[in-house]
Scaffold this active site. Structure first.
Site, mmCIF file in Angstrom:
data_model
loop_
_atom_site.group_PDB
_atom_site.id
_atom_site.type_symbol
_atom_site.label_atom_id
_atom_site.label_comp_id
_atom_site.label_asym_id
_atom_site.label_seq_id
_atom_site.Cartn_x
_atom_site.Cartn_y
_atom_site.Cartn_z
ATOM 1 N N SER A 224 0.813 -0.883 -0.356
ATOM 2 C CA SER A 224 0.518 -0.427 -0.197
ATOM 3 C C SER A 224 0.679 1.109 -0.030
ATOM 4 O O SER A 224 0.791 2.470 -0.316
ATOM 5 C CB SER A 224 -0.950 -0.046 1.058
ATOM 6 O OG SER A 224 -0.055 0.029 2.258
ATOM 7 N N HIS A 252 -5.197 -4.411 -1.755
ATOM 8 C CA HIS A 252 -4.667 -2.901 -3.283
ATOM 9 C C HIS A 252 -4.731 -3.999 -4.865
ATOM 10 O O HIS A 252 -4.246 -2.954 -5.071
ATOM 11 C CB HIS A 252 -3.816 -2.233 -2.987
ATOM 12 C CG HIS A 252 -4.090 -0.971 -1.613
ATOM 13 N ND1 HIS A 252 -3.983 0.145 -2.170
ATOM 14 C CD2 HIS A 252 -3.625 -1.236 -0.305
ATOM 15 C CE1 HIS A 252 -4.497 1.184 -1.069
ATOM 16 N NE2 HIS A 252 -4.060 0.276 0.012
ATOM 17 N N LYS A 284 -11.965 0.018 -1.894
ATOM 18 C CA LYS A 284 -11.120 0.339 -2.893
ATOM 19 C C LYS A 284 -11.468 0.388 -3.700
ATOM 20 O O LYS A 284 -12.235 1.127 -4.113
ATOM 21 C CB LYS A 284 -9.720 -0.125 -2.569
ATOM 22 C CG LYS A 284 -9.222 0.455 -0.571
ATOM 23 C CD LYS A 284 -8.176 -0.722 -0.727
ATOM 24 C CE LYS A 284 -7.055 0.250 0.772
ATOM 25 N NZ LYS A 284 -8.482 -0.016 1.977
#
Length: 432
Positions: A224, A252, A284
């Site tokens: 990240s 991610h 996300k």
């Protein structure tokens, strides 16, 4: 109104007023001289001194960089403190925040189920919508089952604390997410660290660590803070050689890696079941909130009855589950979003490198701009606001001392115009 590149006459813009930069949210707490104490018996002891001193300094020079209040939905352009800004630090990788299909699904879920569930998942909080969502997530990830939680952080706490204890050990990549390390502390498990993305270092730890009943290897799919990709094939090989287990955090990587955005396994072309535990975020690439654990059916059943965050936390709200479902359907229909995201990341990263900026280890949509010094980084982020760009600085202790950086995140919703504007500003910033 759209963000436009500044003209030559306004290459160095006038300083704009951002109340949040001077700490207005703290209601003038830092506005006057204070005589705070940090004694060892105080509720806030000496460990907090650095935090308060640095925050006070940042507010005093109009450069507090955090908690920027948005008065619009997140996206490639946002409104912050009354200013239209180019957003370059959003996790909305697929550009689906505000998509009418996702919004309508959430609104319809509120109409049908309301805003809450009235219970925890194990008791009265499970909706048929939760089960439909979890089946869709399992299909997306290619596992037998998934179990969801109210955050990705909770998902990591849940799975590690439910499965491992003091008689076991975890060997984690040195840059693994903080939630994974907190999960290990909660479990009381022995922890070793191996050098970032270094299989030889992992081998050394496997061969030389303390005795343990079971060993779990931990890594992120996409890291990240640095934006590089975990060395999954090598981790799988070592897991098999040393007869241990492997957890990959896809927070991610989901929606980012692979042709269809399925994550690290699709990126490397390895079977999903080569990894024992997949965890990830639903806040996300998927524009909702919550987290997931993708595992075998047997392990999923165990976690439903043994993981504290599932048993003792209020269930995920219906509109969140509906947003997850809608996003998965869109991603299946529009895989070109992933390709656009990947192309945007290459364009911005290579553009920054051509300007002389150090983008660290990045090879994904997370692009650090390494500035190293905390003060320099915070001031750079503040100057970017005057140019109309909102970027998050990452400072110690979130990263190591001397490793401060701006963390840029591109999305599929950024246009060529947005990214060219950003590069134009970064070019001008080198001469300011």
């Amino acid at each position: 109104m759209r963000t436009q590149p500044p003209s030559e006459e306004t290459a160095t813009p006038a300083k704009k007023n951002f109340p949040s930069s001077s700490g207005q949210m703290f209601q003038d707490y830092f506005a006057s001289d204070r005589k705070d104490t940090y004694k060892k018996h105080d509720l806030i002891d000496a460990r907090a001194r650095r935090l308060f001193e640095n925050t006070a300094l940042a507010c005093s020079i109009d450069a507090y960089p955090f908690q920027a209040p948005l008065s619009s939905r997140s996206g490639p352009e946002v409104v912050m403190d009354g200013h239209r800004m180019l957003m370059l630090s959003s996790y909305d990788y697929l550009g689906l925040i505000g998509d009418p299909r996702v919004d309508e699904a959430a609104i319809e879920a509120i109409r049908r189920y309301g805003t809450g569930t009235g219970g925890v998942r194990l008791l009265t909080g499970t909706l048929d919508l939760h089960q439909e969502m979890e089946h869709a997530l399992a299909e997306f990830k290619g596992t037998q089952s998934t179990i969801t939680f109210t955050s990705g952080y909770a998902a990591n706490l849940a799975v590690i604390s439910a499965l491992f204890g003091p008689a076991d050990r975890v060997i984690a990549d040195a840059l693994s997410h903080r939630s994974l390390m907190d999960a290990c502390r909660l479990a009381g498990v022995q922890v070793q660290r191996f050098e970032h993305n270094n299989p030889a270092s992992l081998r050394h730890e496997l061969e030389n660590g303390p005795e343990a009943n079971r060993t779990l290897i931990i890594s992120d799919g996409v890291f990240s803070m640095d934006g590089d990709i975990g060395c999954l094939p090598e981790l799988i090989a070592l897991k098999k050689e040393f007869d241990c287990f492997l957890l990959m955090d896809e927070s991610h990587a989901s929606g980012v890696l692979g042709k269809h955005g399925r994550g690290t396994d699709e990126h490397f072309g390895v079977p999903t079941d080569e990894v024992d535990i997949w965890t990830g975020s639903l806040a996300k690439g998927i524009p909702a909130s919550g987290g997931f654990v993708a595992v075998s059916q047997r392990l999923s059943i165990f976690l439903q009855h043994a993981s504290a965050p599932f048993i003792f936390s209020g269930a995920m709200a219906a509109p969140v589950a509906a947003a997850v479902l809608a996003t998965l359907k869109i991603l299946k229909q529009e895989p070109e979003r992933v390709a656009r995201l990947q192309a945007n990341a290459i364009f911005l990263r290579e553009g920054l490198q051509s300007l002389g900026y150090d983008t660290g280890l990045s090879e994904t949509a997370v692009i650090p701009v390494m500035l190293n010094d905390d003060t320099t980084t915070a001031l750079f982020a503040r100057k970017l606001r005057d140019h109309g760009i909102l970027v998050s600085p990452v400072l110690f202790p979130a990263v190591a001392q001397g490793a401060a950086r701006l963390r840029l995140c591109v999305t599929a919703a950024h246009t060529q115009e947005h990214l060219e504007f950003a590069l134009d500003v970064f070019s001008k910033m080198r001469s300011e």
